[in-house]
Design an enzyme around this catalytic site. Structure first.
Site, mmCIF file in Angstrom:
data_model
loop_
_atom_site.group_PDB
_atom_site.id
_atom_site.type_symbol
_atom_site.label_atom_id
_atom_site.label_comp_id
_atom_site.label_asym_id
_atom_site.label_seq_id
_atom_site.Cartn_x
_atom_site.Cartn_y
_atom_site.Cartn_z
ATOM 1 N N GLN A 121 1.099 -1.039 -0.069
ATOM 2 C CA GLN A 121 -0.073 -0.018 0.040
ATOM 3 C C GLN A 121 1.329 1.259 -0.023
ATOM 4 O O GLN A 121 1.216 1.258 0.878
ATOM 5 C CB GLN A 121 -1.115 -0.271 1.388
ATOM 6 C CG GLN A 121 -1.736 1.382 1.602
ATOM 7 C CD GLN A 121 -2.624 0.621 2.839
ATOM 8 O OE1 GLN A 121 -1.772 1.163 3.932
ATOM 9 N NE2 GLN A 121 -3.634 1.459 2.728
ATOM 10 N N GLY A 122 1.156 1.694 -0.915
ATOM 11 C CA GLY A 122 1.350 3.469 -1.333
ATOM 12 C C GLY A 122 0.675 4.322 -0.947
ATOM 13 O O GLY A 122 0.207 5.124 -1.764
ATOM 14 N N SER A 124 0.856 6.887 2.524
ATOM 15 C CA SER A 124 1.473 6.614 3.104
ATOM 16 C C SER A 124 2.489 8.251 2.688
ATOM 17 O O SER A 124 3.457 7.027 2.166
ATOM 18 C CB SER A 124 1.943 6.705 5.020
ATOM 19 O OG SER A 124 1.353 6.266 5.321
ATOM 20 N N SER A 156 4.438 -1.222 4.235
ATOM 21 C CA SER A 156 4.675 -2.337 4.307
ATOM 22 C C SER A 156 4.753 -3.293 3.592
ATOM 23 O O SER A 156 4.221 -3.354 2.560
ATOM 24 C CB SER A 156 3.569 -3.081 5.229
ATOM 25 O OG SER A 156 3.324 -2.115 6.442
ATOM 26 N N GLU A 239 -10.067 -1.535 5.413
ATOM 27 C CA GLU A 239 -8.671 -1.249 5.917
ATOM 28 C C GLU A 239 -9.303 -1.457 7.874
ATOM 29 O O GLU A 239 -8.947 -2.009 8.364
ATOM 30 C CB GLU A 239 -7.196 -0.569 5.774
ATOM 31 C CG GLU A 239 -6.234 -0.604 6.567
ATOM 32 C CD GLU A 239 -5.246 0.330 6.071
ATOM 33 O OE1 GLU A 239 -5.808 1.645 5.125
ATOM 34 O OE2 GLU A 239 -3.924 0.497 6.558
#
Ligand SMILES: Cc1cc2nc3c(=O)[nH]c(=O)nc-3n(C[C@H](O)[C@H](O)[C@H](O)COP(=O)(O)OP(=O)(O)OC[C@H]3O[C@@H](n4cnc5c(N)ncnc54)[C@H](O)[C@@H]3O)c2cc1C
Length: 378
Positions: A121-122, A124, A156, A239
């Site tokens: 997941q990109g 932040s 992550s 999420e």
């Protein structure tokens, strides 16, 4: 809302329990937690087994109750957790299922279900965490591609991922929430540099991701151009609302184990500790009921959990920290610093739960504004 299960659902539970009893003893030994490629192979292998047995798509392609039974039974049986498949199965996949075109669903969902692709997941960035709409990674249209330049952080599983659910700014002139798009970026595209970040808990779970003129086809955009904020709300509601559900069952198991240990090592004689464990037991039982309610309500509302997930996320992430604090007290210094460091690692990583997927302060803001209809504080 009726939270009891039907005879068919109970039958599904029995069949799954029988299958797990056969499948789990055949699993290879769990890999070293520091060996990420081995962890990837192990987690994908387990997903493949689930897929072959017909349980592969339960995270988003089943009735809410079946999904809960699946999560409950796999955890009670001590089956592997989703691990490296976390993003793909629990929020990128459900987002593509809800918002993607037929072609996109056919392209990306089967490899997730068959255990062939890991997603990260990109979202932040260094100056866009809680204030996610401040993101600055730019995507400039060039023919059939976007050309992307910027930086992501806290990504992550970036090191072992094949795909990234990426937020980019496609219109820098538009109001902050209106110029964002949601893309699927292949992690092997030229121009991507991944730098692992070590954490307090040890292994490099996440990384900084640098993007230098990375080309991603326009066809990889999920949702309309500049409408990525709306798609992001769908991702975040999965999420926060459903992605931690299985972990509640795990926490209840851990708590049961701690109570048994306390009886054996004499700590059970301490009434303050006993009360603490009892309160946590009530807390996790209530959280499970909240999940049943939330997932049921999401099913009735067309599948997206919405802001109700923030109530769960807020309380679960705090209860998890309290659980591992209590564990340290039950086990004492020697037990908590066990030779294989499992308890220590679990306690340290429990600290991250009130930050990851949106901090507790942000969940409180969401609950205040979207559920309680209180005025915006800023
Ligand atoms: C274990 C872990 C895994 C993660 N994995 C990923 C991942 O895979 N992909 C990804 O994109 N991100 C990931 N994150 C990032 C996570 O989403 C962010 O850390 C989180 O959203 C907080 O953003 P920040 O770190 O920039 O903190 P900041 O936004 O700088 O916040 C700092 C502090 O200020 C408080 N604060 C900020 N704004 C407000 C406000 N308006 N009101 C009240 N308080 C406020 C925050 O609550 C926090 O306590 C991960 C984080 C962790 C811990």
């Amino acid at each position: 809302m009726d939270l009891t299960y039907t005879p068919e659902e109970e039958e599904f539970r029995v069949r799954l329990r029988e299958w797990l009893a056969k499948a789990l003893p055949e699993l290879p030994a769990r890999p070293d937690p520091l060996d990420w490629p081995a962890r990837r192979a192990y987690d994908l292998g387990w997903q493949r087994r689930l897929y072959d047995a017909g349980y592969g798509s339960l995270h988003w392609d089943a009735s809410p109750t079946q999904r809960l039974i699946f999560l409950e039974e796999t955890e009670l049986a001590g089956a592997p957790y989703v691990g490296a498949n976390f993003v793909g199965l629990l929020h990128a996949g459900p987002t593509i299922a809800a918002e993607g075109t037929d072609e996109q669903r056919a392209r990306w969902l089967p490899p997730i279900l068959r255990g062939e692709a890991v997603w990260c997941q990109g979202f932040s960035e260094p100056d866009a965490g809680s204030d996610l709409a401040a993101l600055r990674t730019r995507a400039v249209r060039d023919g059939d591609d976007y050309v992307i330049t910027g930086q992501k952080t806290w990504t992550s599983h970036a090191e072992i991922a094949d795909w990234c659910e990426l937020l980019v700014r496609t219109d820098p002139e538009a109001p902050r929430h209106r110029g964002i798009s949601w893309l699927a970026m292949p992690m092997d595209a030229p121009g991507i540099t991944v730098r692992p970040l070590r954490t307090l808990a040890g292994p490099a779970e996440f990384a900084e991701v640098f993007l230098d003129e990375v080309r991603v086809p326009v066809a990889n955009r999920v949702g309309a151009e500049h409408d990525g904020w709306r798609v992001t709300m769908v991702t975040l509601s999965f999420e926060r609302g459903t992605a931690f559900v299985g972990e509640v069952v795990a926490c209840r198991r851990t708590l049961g184990g701690l109570a048994r240990t306390a009886r054996v090592n004499g700590r059970w004689d301490d009434p303050v500790l006993r009360r603490r464990l009892g309160r946590l037991n009530a807390e996790f039982t209530a959280l499970w009921r909240l999940i049943q309610w939330n997932v049921g309500a999401a099913g009735a509302a067309g599948g997206t959990p919405g802001a109700g997930g923030s109530v769960f996320k807020l309380r679960y992430s705090q209860a998890r920290q309290e659980l591992y604090d209590a564990a340290a007290e039950v086990l004492g210094t020697a037990g908590a610093l066990d030779a294989d460091q499992e308890w220590t690692a679990a306690r340290l990583s429990s600290l991250s739960y009130t930050i990851a997927a949106g901090t507790s302060q942000i969940q409180r803001d969401i609950i205040a504004e979207r559920l309680l209809d209180l005025p915006k504080g800023r």
